[in-house]
Design an enzyme around this catalytic site. Structure first.
Site, mmCIF file in Angstrom:
data_model
loop_
_atom_site.group_PDB
_atom_site.id
_atom_site.type_symbol
_atom_site.label_atom_id
_atom_site.label_comp_id
_atom_site.label_asym_id
_atom_site.label_seq_id
_atom_site.Cartn_x
_atom_site.Cartn_y
_atom_site.Cartn_z
ATOM 1 C CB CYS A 197 4.355 3.005 9.893
ATOM 2 S SG CYS A 197 3.165 1.741 9.474
ATOM 3 C CB ALA A 247 -0.958 -0.001 1.184
ATOM 4 C CB THR A 248 4.260 2.154 1.102
ATOM 5 O OG1 THR A 248 4.008 1.851 2.473
ATOM 6 C CG2 THR A 248 5.155 3.380 0.998
ATOM 7 C CB THR A 286 8.578 -10.044 -13.160
ATOM 8 O OG1 THR A 286 9.383 -9.899 -14.327
ATOM 9 C CG2 THR A 286 7.987 -11.442 -13.107
ATOM 10 C CG ASN A 326 -2.634 3.729 10.468
ATOM 11 O OD1 ASN A 326 -3.174 4.676 9.903
ATOM 12 N ND2 ASN A 326 -1.441 3.810 11.017
ATOM 13 C CB ALA A 357 -1.568 -8.952 0.640
ATOM 14 C CG HIS A 358 1.331 -6.626 5.458
ATOM 15 N ND1 HIS A 358 1.577 -6.217 6.744
ATOM 16 C CD2 HIS A 358 1.560 -5.548 4.674
ATOM 17 C CE1 HIS A 358 1.962 -4.949 6.732
ATOM 18 N NE2 HIS A 358 1.950 -4.518 5.485
ATOM 19 C CD GLN A 379 -5.074 -0.953 9.406
ATOM 20 O OE1 GLN A 379 -5.661 -1.911 9.912
ATOM 21 N NE2 GLN A 379 -3.746 -0.868 9.431
HETATM 22 C C1 LIG Z 1 0.033 -0.573 6.733
HETATM 23 C C2 LIG Z 1 -0.560 0.633 6.094
HETATM 24 C C3 LIG Z 1 -0.013 1.192 4.939
HETATM 25 C C4 LIG Z 1 1.252 0.664 4.304
HETATM 26 O O1 LIG Z 1 1.039 -0.592 3.720
HETATM 27 P P1 LIG Z 1 2.286 -1.486 3.257
HETATM 28 O O2 LIG Z 1 1.670 -2.542 2.398
HETATM 29 O O3 LIG Z 1 2.868 -2.042 4.521
HETATM 30 O O4 LIG Z 1 3.217 -0.618 2.513
HETATM 31 C C5 LIG Z 1 -0.625 2.297 4.386
HETATM 32 N N1 LIG Z 1 -1.742 2.811 4.928
HETATM 33 C C6 LIG Z 1 -2.304 2.294 6.034
HETATM 34 C C7 LIG Z 1 -3.544 2.914 6.588
HETATM 35 C C8 LIG Z 1 -1.731 1.194 6.665
HETATM 36 O O5 LIG Z 1 -2.290 0.708 7.770
#
Ligand SMILES: *Cc1c(COP(=O)(O)O)cnc(C)c1O
Length: 404
Positions: A328, A73-74, A242, A153, A202-203, A181
């Site tokens: 973070c 997501a970053t 890829t 978050n 995904a995580h 989230q």
């Molecule tokens: C964890 C998080 C991100 C970053 O996601 P990553 O996949 O770890 O880069 C961005 N925005 C929110 C709100 C998050 O909780």
């Protein structure tokens, strides 16, 4: 040694065994590159990626072609913000975001501001929600993008996406939401909420780390993006490189499971969250909930205990994995910018703890955590100079006390 109880599910989540099972073949027999058009290995990989695209799209009411896979997501946030800002520069250079956004949104906006864009960072109200009238008033003819997250978050607060989307659409600005989230936890519909870009990871939904996606609207309006990464022209040319097939397959399966189990899981998480809060309140004199409880992720609880250091509390609680503020930013040990934006005093920010309850937490774990936290908070409060002062019948503001 017993592993600590994991209550930090906003920082990351364990991979669901069903997700892992779906991923395993992609490391061995089905290891093909989806960009190889000449043999079965490539076709099969392409087919797996296509299924994942459909699984992700289905959760948010999108078309599969509108899903761009990324490294997380970053990257999705950076691509959405920088990509649209640069592509739309001829039209305008004003961007609106909010003070409680993740750093993955705030930092690309700050970089754009250094490059000459005009960025408005909206404050939030004491409950954590943005003020829609303030948003409306800040939109100008130059506004090309509004980026407001779906769920926070740290405090789990859910922003009014439908209202924001309607305002953005009416004024011709694009609407991006960081839905990391919220994805798979609360219902999301990109058409109903007029969302043009949406970031996921995904995580945070029981999938693997290092993979995410960006939804990019194709029709009404068609969103134009300047890519951040050029190369082989993968993902409609918006994100070369890829594809992380294993990760993408995991994300797809995680999305499918989250959607199928959302109702049941949210009910269970809400019960656990309310039980945790109830027990803390029974056992402690002061439990301040940060962020409104009325519009919030079911698995989130963020509380402050008053005169104690959250860091000290977490050190004492080595049998529970918790977090003060966001993982973070806590690497930098800065007080949470989210809690500060709510207008909390320094003491309340410092004594805050975030509970992130997830799919694999049990009632027993919640009860254990509640009683351990209450015990340690009581012990630390008894050591606090302000508590001693209060007990001596003297009342004075916290500012009179030197910080420890
Ligand atoms: C964890 C998080 C991100 C970053 O996601 P990553 O996949 O770890 O880069 C961005 N925005 C929110 C709100 C998050 O909780």
């Amino acid at each position: 040694m017993k592993r600590p109880i994991y209550l930090d599910n906003h920082a990351t989540t364990p991979v669901d065994p069903r997700v892992l099972e779906a991923m395993l073949p992609t490391f061995s027999v089905d290891f093909g590159n989806p960009a190889s058009p000449n043999h079965a290995y490539g076709w099969e990989a392409e087919e797996r990626v296509q299924i994942a695209r459909e699984q992700v799209a289905a959760v948010i009411g999108a078309e599969p072609e509108e899903i761009i896979f990324t490294s997380g997501a970053t990257e999705s946030d950076n691509l959405a913000i920088r990509g649209t800002a640069l592509a739309q520069r001829p039209r305008g250079s004003h961007i609106i975001t909010a003070a409680t956004e993740h750093r993955a949104v705030l930092d690309p906006c700050a970089r754009l501001a250094r490059e000459g864009f005009h960025v408005t960072v909206l404050p939030v109200q004491s409950g954590g929600l943005i003020d829609l009238a303030a948003l409306e008033a800040s939109i100008t003819d130059e506004t090309t993008l509004i980026s407001i997250m779906a769920a926070n978050n740290e405090i789990g607060v859910l922003q009014p996406l439908h209202e924001i989307g309607a305002l953005a659409r009416a004024r011709g600005a694009l609407f991006h939401t960081d839905a990391v989230q919220a994805f798979g936890k609360v219902p999301l519909d990109v058409d109903a909420a007029k969302i043009d870009l949406l970031s996921i990871s995904a995580h945070k939904v029981y999938g693997p780390k290092g993979v995410g996606a960006l939804y990019v609207r194709r029709r009404g309006p068609r969103v134009r993006l300047t890519p951040l990464i050029d190369g082989g022209g993968h993902e409609r040319g918006l994100r070369s490189g890829t594809l992380n097939v294993s990760g993408i397959v995991g994300l797809g399966r995680a999305a499918e499971l989250a959607a199928a189990e959302m109702d049941q899981e949210s009910r269970r998480l809400r019960l656990l969250r309310d039980r945790l809060l109830g027990r803390l309140r029974e056992g402690l004199p002061e439990v301040h909930v940060n962020g409104t409880l009325d519009s919030r992720l079911p698995g989130n609880l963020n509380v402050s205990f008053g005169q104690l250091e959250g860091e000290a509390l977490l050190l004492a609680l080595s049998d529970i994995a918790l977090s003060t503020g966001s993982a973070c930013t806590s690497a930098q040990q800065e007080p949470s910018h989210v809690l500060k934006a709510l207008g909390l005093s320094e003491a309340m920010v410092k004594s805050s703890v975030r509970f992130g309850i997830g799919r694999f937490n049990t009632v027993e774990e919640i009860d254990f955590a509640a009683s351990r936290v209450a015990d340690e908070v009581r012990r630390l409060l008894a050591l606090s100079p302000l508590t001693a002062h209060r007990q001596a019948g003297l009342d004075s503001p916290a500012e009179d006390w030197p910080s420890r």
